[in-house]
Design a protein around this motif. Sequence first.
Motif, PDB file in Angstrom:
ATOM      1  N   ASN A  96      24.314 -24.216  23.498  1.00  0.00           N
ATOM      2  CA  ASN A  96      23.809 -23.307  22.472  1.00  0.00           C
ATOM      3  C   ASN A  96      24.593 -22.001  22.376  1.00  0.00           C
ATOM      4  OD1 ASN A  96      21.696 -24.525  21.045  1.00  0.00           O
ATOM      5  ND2 ASN A  96      20.299 -24.251  22.750  1.00  0.00           N
ATOM      6  N   GLY A  97      25.621 -21.839  23.210  1.00  0.00           N
ATOM      7  CA  GLY A  97      26.481 -20.672  23.062  1.00  0.00           C
ATOM      8  C   GLY A  97      26.000 -19.416  23.748  1.00  0.00           C
ATOM      9  N   ARG A 120      29.004 -19.991  28.839  1.00  0.00           N
ATOM     10  CA  ARG A 120      30.062 -20.579  28.005  1.00  0.00           C
ATOM     11  C   ARG A 120      31.145 -21.247  28.841  1.00  0.00           C
ATOM     12  NH1 ARG A 120      34.420 -16.660  26.890  1.00  0.00           N
ATOM     13  NH2 ARG A 120      34.036 -14.798  28.138  1.00  0.00           N
ATOM     14  N   GLU A 121      31.289 -20.888  30.111  1.00  0.00           N
ATOM     15  CA  GLU A 121      32.309 -21.497  30.963  1.00  0.00           C
ATOM     16  C   GLU A 121      31.709 -22.493  31.954  1.00  0.00           C
ATOM     17  OE1 GLU A 121      34.522 -18.341  32.719  1.00  0.00           O
ATOM     18  OE2 GLU A 121      35.356 -17.645  30.804  1.00  0.00           O
ATOM     19  N   LEU A 122      30.565 -23.045  31.627  1.00  0.00           N
ATOM     20  CA  LEU A 122      29.894 -23.989  32.528  1.00  0.00           C
ATOM     21  C   LEU A 122      30.759 -25.211  32.810  1.00  0.00           C
ATOM     22  CD1 LEU A 122      27.018 -24.137  33.872  1.00  0.00           C
ATOM     23  CD2 LEU A 122      26.441 -25.761  32.078  1.00  0.00           C
ATOM     24  N   ALA A 123      31.431 -25.730  31.808  1.00  0.00           N
ATOM     25  CA  ALA A 123      32.370 -26.846  31.927  1.00  0.00           C
ATOM     26  C   ALA A 123      31.785 -28.054  32.646  1.00  0.00           C
ATOM     27  CB  ALA A 123      33.637 -26.380  32.650  1.00  0.00           C
ATOM     28  N   LYS A 157      28.598 -20.123  16.373  1.00  0.00           N
ATOM     29  CA  LYS A 157      28.233 -18.976  17.201  1.00  0.00           C
ATOM     30  C   LYS A 157      29.441 -18.364  17.897  1.00  0.00           C
ATOM     31  CE  LYS A 157      23.582 -20.720  18.180  1.00  0.00           C
ATOM     32  NZ  LYS A 157      22.744 -21.377  19.195  1.00  0.00           N
ATOM     33  N   LEU A 158      29.468 -17.054  17.923  1.00  0.00           N
ATOM     34  CA  LEU A 158      30.455 -16.325  18.700  1.00  0.00           C
ATOM     35  C   LEU A 158      30.049 -16.392  20.167  1.00  0.00           C
ATOM     36  CD1 LEU A 158      30.674 -13.275  16.309  1.00  0.00           C
ATOM     37  CD2 LEU A 158      32.496 -14.940  16.684  1.00  0.00           C
ATOM     38  N   LEU A 159      31.006 -16.676  21.038  1.00  0.00           N
ATOM     39  CA  LEU A 159      30.692 -16.880  22.451  1.00  0.00           C
ATOM     40  C   LEU A 159      31.210 -15.779  23.349  1.00  0.00           C
ATOM     41  CD1 LEU A 159      31.608 -20.688  22.760  1.00  0.00           C
ATOM     42  CD2 LEU A 159      29.444 -19.657  22.053  1.00  0.00           C
ATOM     43  N   ASP A 160      32.303 -15.144  22.960  1.00  0.00           N
ATOM     44  CA  ASP A 160      32.987 -14.195  23.827  1.00  0.00           C
ATOM     45  C   ASP A 160      32.548 -12.771  23.510  1.00  0.00           C
ATOM     46  OD1 ASP A 160      34.704 -12.659  25.311  1.00  0.00           O
ATOM     47  OD2 ASP A 160      36.537 -13.645  24.623  1.00  0.00           O
ATOM     48  N   PRO A 161      31.891 -12.083  24.452  1.00  0.00           N
ATOM     49  CA  PRO A 161      31.470 -10.697  24.190  1.00  0.00           C
ATOM     50  C   PRO A 161      32.623  -9.784  23.801  1.00  0.00           C
ATOM     51  CG  PRO A 161      30.390 -11.542  26.159  1.00  0.00           C
ATOM     52  CD  PRO A 161      31.406 -12.558  25.760  1.00  0.00           C
ATOM     53  N   GLN A 162      33.802 -10.002  24.382  1.00  0.00           N
ATOM     54  CA  GLN A 162      34.950  -9.161  24.028  1.00  0.00           C
ATOM     55  C   GLN A 162      35.357  -9.391  22.578  1.00  0.00           C
ATOM     56  OE1 GLN A 162      35.975  -6.772  25.621  1.00  0.00           O
ATOM     57  NE2 GLN A 162      36.612  -7.138  27.734  1.00  0.00           N
ATOM     58  N   GLU A 163      35.304 -10.643  22.139  1.00  0.00           N
ATOM     59  CA  GLU A 163      35.620 -10.920  20.738  1.00  0.00           C
ATOM     60  C   GLU A 163      34.597 -10.275  19.809  1.00  0.00           C
ATOM     61  OE1 GLU A 163      36.425 -14.684  17.686  1.00  0.00           O
ATOM     62  OE2 GLU A 163      35.497 -15.046  19.630  1.00  0.00           O
TER      63      GLU A 163
END
Length: 451
Positions: free
Chosen positions: A122-123, A128-131, A438-444
């Motif tokens: 779900n983002g 996000r890096e669970l892989a 959905k945007l995933l990266d807080p820096q982005e």
Amino acid sequence: MAPRCWRWWHWSTWRRTRPPLPGSTPSFRQRFSTQEQPPQICVVGSGPAGFYTAQHLLKHHPQAHVDIYEKQLVPFGLVRFGVAPDHPEVKSYGAEDHRALEIPGEELPGVFSARAFVGWYNGLPENRELAPDLSCDTAVILGQGNVALDVARILLTPPEHLEKTDITEAALGVLRQSRVKTVWIVGRRGPLQVAFTIKELREMIQLPGTRPILDPADFLGLQDRIKDVPRPRKRLTELLLRTATEKPGTEDAARQAPASRAWGLRFFRSPQQVLPSPDGRRAAGIRLAVTRLEGVGEAARAVPTGDTEDLPCGLVLSSVGYKSRPIDPSVPFDPKLGVIPNMEGRVVDVPGLYCSGWVKRGPTGVIATTMTDSFLTGQMLLQDLKAGLLPPGPRPGYAAIEALLSSRGVQPVSFSDWEKLDAEEVSRGKGAGKPREKLLDPQEMLGLLGR
């Protein structure tokens, strides 16, 4: 990266732009003098409980100023991050943490909490890096609630059926490469104690490209025992019985015959140990204690018989419950129950502090339960305000918080900032025929906001 917080600027902004919320408020009414100092109310957390509490406060005290604070850069909590993408109408759960299995081997690669797995597809930025490695052919889900069925359904649904949902593209890419063919959904107790609903079960039974595996022996004598149970439980158990003991009809048989994937319910099994691969580097199976029931109905307890069973698998997902975390040492917290001690939402021994949602009552119920529960908390606050039980005198509200954040170098993300991120997500999704990407990266996200 500078610390940050998320805030709804004045609540009136949200009232003008918000989508309609389901349900209606109770018939509680409270009158306040227009000469009174408008109360400054802070709500921590922008999930359903926070929004419904704020809605009730403003409906019955229009002069109130309500600010909602959120640690993520985006609002809505697990309404955004906690539901299956193919079930956008179901907004059913939210808590900060999961219950540990507390068994040997649960730290092995290949073992995840269902909460983290749901957050991954779900983002949720922290997941996000669970892989997850889906190269195995068998997955085991521990727990038999709706979340367990959600996860099983996502693992087994043909990826092309998920392409038009708001599942993240990264998760969809992993699912396209998945080799998982069988999913076992394991419970400590029996068919009469499952926690999922008939809607979720029916959807699993009808899932394209899959077939159910149920052991008829688990259902012996159940027909006579369900005569007096409540109707929802009776209908659910009857569907389980039919699926386990009757030959599928023509349509179901035709759908299941070519099925390359399967899911099954394993009852009377309790996790005892995650078994490692020969090199010890990852999970390769799970040892289950065989159980029997003491007592009847919902109160029945699972006790070990002394027998065990080893079930080979390369992926273990724990869906045995959720729990809240303590917010601050100054706020009372019961770590065993995972709740803030309270009386109808009033935090025990802390005048002016209230709680709602799962941190108030524990991890039970769906969004309608949370709505009613949050309205009650708002009602208690307004009663205390009217009765003069809250600390007297004017309150600075966000002005004080703004100064504190500034002194700490925290740059808040505002409502208008969220609108920009929302528009970007919708735009990215439109090109792929999805409601949003959905945007995933807080820096982005911060970069898009010019930070």
